[in-house]
Every structure is written in structure tokens, then in C-alpha cells.
Design a protein around this motif. Structure first.
Motif, mmCIF file in Angstrom:
data_model
loop_
_atom_site.group_PDB
_atom_site.id
_atom_site.type_symbol
_atom_site.label_atom_id
_atom_site.label_comp_id
_atom_site.label_asym_id
_atom_site.label_seq_id
_atom_site.Cartn_x
_atom_site.Cartn_y
_atom_site.Cartn_z
ATOM 1 N N GLY A 193 -7.019 10.459 -9.555
ATOM 2 C CA GLY A 193 -5.866 10.925 -10.316
ATOM 3 C C GLY A 193 -4.570 10.309 -9.806
ATOM 4 O O GLY A 193 -3.700 9.937 -10.589
ATOM 5 N N TYR A 194 -4.445 10.201 -8.491
ATOM 6 C CA TYR A 194 -3.266 9.561 -7.896
ATOM 7 C C TYR A 194 -3.190 8.102 -8.328
ATOM 8 O O TYR A 194 -2.123 7.608 -8.703
ATOM 9 N N ILE A 195 -4.331 7.412 -8.297
ATOM 10 C CA ILE A 195 -4.365 5.999 -8.689
ATOM 11 C C ILE A 195 -3.967 5.849 -10.156
ATOM 12 O O ILE A 195 -3.163 4.972 -10.504
ATOM 13 N N ARG A 196 -4.499 6.707 -11.014
ATOM 14 C CA ARG A 196 -4.137 6.648 -12.442
ATOM 15 C C ARG A 196 -2.643 6.904 -12.639
ATOM 16 O O ARG A 196 -1.997 6.242 -13.450
ATOM 17 N N ALA A 197 -2.090 7.852 -11.910
ATOM 18 C CA ALA A 197 -0.683 8.220 -12.079
ATOM 19 C C ALA A 197 0.277 7.170 -11.532
ATOM 20 O O ALA A 197 1.340 6.946 -12.100
ATOM 21 N N THR A 198 -0.094 6.527 -10.426
ATOM 22 C CA THR A 198 0.833 5.600 -9.768
ATOM 23 C C THR A 198 0.503 4.134 -10.018
ATOM 24 O O THR A 198 1.358 3.271 -9.817
ATOM 25 N N GLY A 199 -0.744 3.844 -10.368
ATOM 26 C CA GLY A 199 -1.168 2.459 -10.543
ATOM 27 C C GLY A 199 -1.467 1.757 -9.230
ATOM 28 O O GLY A 199 -1.777 0.574 -9.214
ATOM 29 N N SER A 200 -1.388 2.472 -8.114
ATOM 30 C CA SER A 200 -1.624 1.859 -6.807
ATOM 31 C C SER A 200 -3.108 1.860 -6.472
ATOM 32 O O SER A 200 -3.727 2.914 -6.357
ATOM 33 N N HIS A 201 -3.666 0.680 -6.295
ATOM 34 C CA HIS A 201 -5.074 0.553 -5.914
ATOM 35 C C HIS A 201 -5.244 0.333 -4.421
ATOM 36 O O HIS A 201 -6.362 0.110 -3.951
ATOM 37 N N ASP A 202 -4.146 0.369 -3.682
ATOM 38 C CA ASP A 202 -4.176 0.234 -2.224
ATOM 39 C C ASP A 202 -3.428 1.428 -1.642
ATOM 40 O O ASP A 202 -2.209 1.513 -1.742
ATOM 41 N N ASN A 203 -4.196 2.357 -1.057
ATOM 42 C CA ASN A 203 -3.617 3.611 -0.597
ATOM 43 C C ASN A 203 -4.119 3.960 0.792
ATOM 44 O O ASN A 203 -5.272 3.699 1.114
ATOM 45 N N VAL A 204 -3.234 4.537 1.585
ATOM 46 C CA VAL A 204 -3.596 5.039 2.903
ATOM 47 C C VAL A 204 -3.330 6.537 2.883
ATOM 48 O O VAL A 204 -2.182 6.971 2.768
ATOM 49 N N ALA A 249 0.833 -1.199 0.000
ATOM 50 C CA ALA A 249 0.000 0.000 0.000
ATOM 51 C C ALA A 249 0.869 1.252 0.000
ATOM 52 O O ALA A 249 1.935 1.281 0.608
ATOM 53 N N HIS A 250 0.398 2.270 -0.680
ATOM 54 C CA HIS A 250 1.062 3.571 -0.666
ATOM 55 C C HIS A 250 0.494 4.397 0.475
ATOM 56 O O HIS A 250 -0.721 4.540 0.586
ATOM 57 N N PHE A 251 1.367 4.925 1.314
ATOM 58 C CA PHE A 251 0.973 5.898 2.330
ATOM 59 C C PHE A 251 1.224 7.264 1.716
ATOM 60 O O PHE A 251 2.353 7.576 1.341
ATOM 61 N N VAL A 252 0.176 8.055 1.570
ATOM 62 C CA VAL A 252 0.294 9.338 0.890
ATOM 63 C C VAL A 252 -0.416 10.415 1.707
ATOM 64 O O VAL A 252 -1.560 10.232 2.113
ATOM 65 N N PRO A 253 0.263 11.518 1.987
ATOM 66 C CA PRO A 253 -0.378 12.605 2.729
ATOM 67 C C PRO A 253 -1.498 13.256 1.909
ATOM 68 O O PRO A 253 -1.372 13.415 0.692
ATOM 69 N N LEU A 254 -2.562 13.631 2.586
ATOM 70 C CA LEU A 254 -3.657 14.334 1.933
ATOM 71 C C LEU A 254 -3.137 15.583 1.228
ATOM 72 O O LEU A 254 -3.567 15.896 0.112
ATOM 73 N N ALA A 255 -2.184 16.268 1.837
ATOM 74 C CA ALA A 255 -1.624 17.483 1.228
ATOM 75 C C ALA A 255 -1.032 17.200 -0.147
ATOM 76 O O ALA A 255 -1.149 18.026 -1.061
ATOM 77 N N ALA A 256 -0.409 16.044 -0.335
ATOM 78 C CA ALA A 256 0.169 15.692 -1.640
ATOM 79 C C ALA A 256 -0.938 15.440 -2.660
ATOM 80 O O ALA A 256 -0.820 15.854 -3.827
ATOM 81 N N ILE A 257 -2.004 14.790 -2.256
ATOM 82 C CA ILE A 257 -3.122 14.568 -3.179
ATOM 83 C C ILE A 257 -3.757 15.901 -3.558
ATOM 84 O O ILE A 257 -4.107 16.132 -4.713
ATOM 85 N N MET A 258 -3.862 16.794 -2.570
ATOM 86 C CA MET A 258 -4.461 18.107 -2.829
ATOM 87 C C MET A 258 -3.594 18.923 -3.797
ATOM 88 O O MET A 258 -4.103 19.515 -4.741
ATOM 89 N N SER A 259 -2.292 18.944 -3.578
ATOM 90 C CA SER A 259 -1.427 19.804 -4.393
ATOM 91 C C SER A 259 -1.020 19.161 -5.715
ATOM 92 O O SER A 259 -1.019 19.822 -6.750
ATOM 93 N N ASP A 260 -0.700 17.878 -5.699
ATOM 94 C CA ASP A 260 -0.158 17.238 -6.894
ATOM 95 C C ASP A 260 -1.224 16.614 -7.794
ATOM 96 O O ASP A 260 -0.971 16.380 -8.979
ATOM 97 N N TYR A 261 -2.395 16.317 -7.242
ATOM 98 C CA TYR A 261 -3.436 15.625 -8.004
ATOM 99 C C TYR A 261 -4.786 16.344 -7.907
ATOM 100 O O TYR A 261 -5.835 15.748 -8.118
ATOM 101 N N VAL A 262 -4.750 17.630 -7.595
ATOM 102 C CA VAL A 262 -5.922 18.503 -7.537
ATOM 103 C C VAL A 262 -7.042 17.876 -6.686
ATOM 104 O O VAL A 262 -8.211 17.906 -7.054
#
Length: 138
Positions: free
Chosen positions: A28-39, A10-23
Motif C-alpha cells: 500500500g505504501y508503494i502504491r501510494a508513494t511510487g517508491s520501489h526502494d524503501n527502508v 530510497a524512502h526511509f519509513v518507520p514501521l509505525a507509519a506503515i502500520m498506522s497509515d497503510y494498515v
């Protein structure tokens, strides 16, 4: 190769990164990284019941390849900074559309309204509902 149902997968990703990098789009994060398991994680400090400076780390796991959330819950607890209460929630996206689908929130004894509000903040800001419905269609 890491098995798909382990915390390392699983990818651990800060909400701030999703907000800034993936609007603000988990999809969008899933499409960009291919990770279907995210925290998705968020640290917050707030006043609770008149006590200023109460610190929380909120972790919302949105997964397609996990049968249970136990391993991710343990990994989130290990990531929780000292002095923070960890609020953990699990959204099993692979169950979307079935009777087993739901959002599971660990009760840490700070009140249902507070816990639900913190989890809802991540769900709303990261577009979790859209990501779950999109990945459920694929």
C-alpha cells in the motif's frame, strides 16, 4: 534527478507509519508513494541475556533498483540513534523468483536468533512478502 541506486533515492519509513497509515501494508505504501526502494525502520528496547534496556534500531531495505545494499547499510548506520545497535537486512525484490533471491542480514554479533527475530517482526508486520510478490509481478 537522484540516481535510482543511491540512498537518497530510497524512502526511509518507520514501521509505525506503515502500520498506522497503510494498515501494515508495504504494498500500500508503494502504491501510494511510487517508491520501489524503501527502508523500513523500527526502534526497540528489550532485555537481552538478562540485560535490561538493550536498544536496537532495525532497518530492513526492500529494493528493486539496487545491485548491492552497501550504500543503504551505510545510510541506515548513519540514521541509527546513539546507544542503539543497528540491525540491517536487505530484501532485493527485483531478484524474487531467481536463485539469487534471499534475505541478507548483517551479523552484528548479538545472536542469529535475535537478529532474525527482529528482522522477521518488520517483514511480518509490514507485509513485506506480499509487497515483494506484488511488485515482482509488475
Amino acid at each position: 534527478m537522484t540516481p535510482p541506486d543511491t540512498p537518497e533515492a530510497a524512502h526511509f519509513v518507520p514501521l509505525a507509519a506503515i502500520m498506522s497509515d497503510y494498515v501494515g501494508s508495504l504494498a500500500g505504501y508503494i502504491r501510494a508513494t511510487g517508491s520501489h526502494d524503501n527502508v523500513i525502520t523500527m526502534e526497540v528496547e528489550m532485555e537481552v541475556a538478562g540485560v535490561k534496556g538493550r536498544k536496537f534500531m532495525v532497518a530492513v531495505a526492500v529494493t528493486r533498483n539496487f545491485d548491492s545494499a552497501e550504500a543503504l547499510q551505510d545510510a541506515a548506520a548513519a540514521e541509527c540513534p546513539p546507544g542503539h545497535d543497528c540491525v540491517f537486512a536487505w530484501v532485493p525484490a527485483d531478484r524474487f523468483g531467481s536463485d539469487d533471491f534471499g534475505i541478507y542480514i548483517e551479523d552484528i554479533g548479538v545472536g542469529e536468533q535475535l537478529q532474525n527475530g527482529l528482522v522477521a517482526e518488520i517483514i511480518e508486520q509490514a507485509g513485506v512478502e506480499q509487497a515483494v510478490s506484488e511488485t515482482g509481478d509488475s
